[in-house]
Design a protein around this motif. Structure first.
Motif, PDB file in Angstrom:
ATOM      1  N   TYR A  70      41.898  34.281  31.019  1.00 29.80           N
ATOM      2  CA  TYR A  70      41.453  35.656  30.853  1.00 29.80           C
ATOM      3  C   TYR A  70      42.393  36.361  29.888  1.00 29.80           C
ATOM      4  O   TYR A  70      43.607  36.396  30.108  1.00 29.80           O
ATOM      5  CB  TYR A  70      41.440  36.368  32.206  1.00 29.80           C
ATOM      6  CG  TYR A  70      40.973  37.786  32.131  1.00 29.80           C
ATOM      7  CD1 TYR A  70      39.687  38.090  31.688  1.00 29.80           C
ATOM      8  CD2 TYR A  70      41.795  38.830  32.489  1.00 29.80           C
ATOM      9  CE1 TYR A  70      39.249  39.389  31.613  1.00 29.80           C
ATOM     10  CE2 TYR A  70      41.380  40.128  32.419  1.00 29.80           C
ATOM     11  CZ  TYR A  70      40.102  40.402  31.985  1.00 29.80           C
ATOM     12  OH  TYR A  70      39.676  41.701  31.895  1.00 29.80           O
ATOM     13  N   ASP A  98      36.848  41.365  25.738  1.00 28.08           N
ATOM     14  CA  ASP A  98      37.740  40.741  26.718  1.00 28.08           C
ATOM     15  C   ASP A  98      37.281  39.300  26.899  1.00 28.08           C
ATOM     16  O   ASP A  98      36.120  39.044  27.202  1.00 28.08           O
ATOM     17  CB  ASP A  98      37.687  41.475  28.054  1.00 28.08           C
ATOM     18  CG  ASP A  98      38.317  42.854  27.987  1.00 28.08           C
ATOM     19  OD1 ASP A  98      39.047  43.127  27.029  1.00 28.08           O
ATOM     20  OD2 ASP A  98      38.076  43.647  28.906  1.00 28.08           O
ATOM     21  N   GLY A 152      38.619  46.100  32.052  1.00 26.56           N
ATOM     22  CA  GLY A 152      38.904  44.675  32.174  1.00 26.56           C
ATOM     23  C   GLY A 152      37.673  43.820  31.970  1.00 26.56           C
ATOM     24  O   GLY A 152      37.761  42.598  31.914  1.00 26.56           O
ATOM     25  N   SER A 172      40.640  45.784  26.407  1.00 30.99           N
ATOM     26  CA  SER A 172      41.254  46.662  27.405  1.00 30.99           C
ATOM     27  C   SER A 172      42.684  47.006  27.016  1.00 30.99           C
ATOM     28  O   SER A 172      43.122  48.155  27.157  1.00 30.99           O
ATOM     29  CB  SER A 172      41.242  45.983  28.779  1.00 30.99           C
ATOM     30  OG  SER A 172      39.923  45.747  29.197  1.00 30.99           O
ATOM     31  N   PRO A 223      42.418  40.061  28.199  1.00 24.46           N
ATOM     32  CA  PRO A 223      41.760  41.379  28.080  1.00 24.46           C
ATOM     33  C   PRO A 223      42.132  42.091  26.779  1.00 24.46           C
ATOM     34  O   PRO A 223      42.842  43.091  26.787  1.00 24.46           O
ATOM     35  CB  PRO A 223      42.279  42.120  29.305  1.00 24.46           C
ATOM     36  CG  PRO A 223      43.621  41.537  29.536  1.00 24.46           C
ATOM     37  CD  PRO A 223      43.516  40.094  29.134  1.00 24.46           C
ATOM     38  N   ARG A 262      36.985  35.768  28.637  1.00 20.09           N
ATOM     39  CA  ARG A 262      37.033  35.178  29.973  1.00 20.09           C
ATOM     40  C   ARG A 262      36.399  33.795  29.897  1.00 20.09           C
ATOM     41  O   ARG A 262      35.234  33.650  29.538  1.00 20.09           O
ATOM     42  CB  ARG A 262      36.274  36.050  30.953  1.00 20.09           C
ATOM     43  CG  ARG A 262      36.235  35.508  32.349  1.00 20.09           C
ATOM     44  CD  ARG A 262      35.468  36.403  33.255  1.00 20.09           C
ATOM     45  NE  ARG A 262      36.085  37.723  33.195  1.00 20.09           N
ATOM     46  CZ  ARG A 262      36.335  38.470  34.247  1.00 20.09           C
ATOM     47  NH1 ARG A 262      35.996  38.050  35.422  1.00 20.09           N
ATOM     48  NH2 ARG A 262      36.903  39.637  34.121  1.00 20.09           N
TER      49      ARG A 262
END
Length: 73
Positions: free
Chosen positions: A49, A38, A33, A54, A51, A40
């Motif tokens: 967010y 990813d 994560g 991931s 991901p 953010r």
């Protein structure tokens, strides 16, 4: 109905295995994560967010599991 029962038992074993993995090694998987790729974004009153990396890893692992299931069952 017999093949459906076999699939349900196998799926249950996979879920139990994943649960045990997360329970016993959950603190060692903190990198999941937070991989490069990813996205953010955190601002006051706003958090986003996504991901991406991931989820690509999860997709590859699920594809491998499904391939193994189809190959051996």
């Amino acid at each position: 109905m017999q093949p459906l029962g076999k699939y349900l038992v196998f799926l249950g074993l996979i879920i139990v295995g994943l649960g045990l993995l997360l329970w016993l090694a959950g603190n060692k998987l903190s990198w999941f994560g937070h991989l490069p790729g990813d996205i953010r974004i955190e601002k006051p009153n706003f958090k986003f967010y996504a991901p991406l990396t991931s989820m690509i890893l999860v997709s590859i692992l699920l594809s491998l599991v499904m391939w193994l299931i189809r190959r051996f069952f």
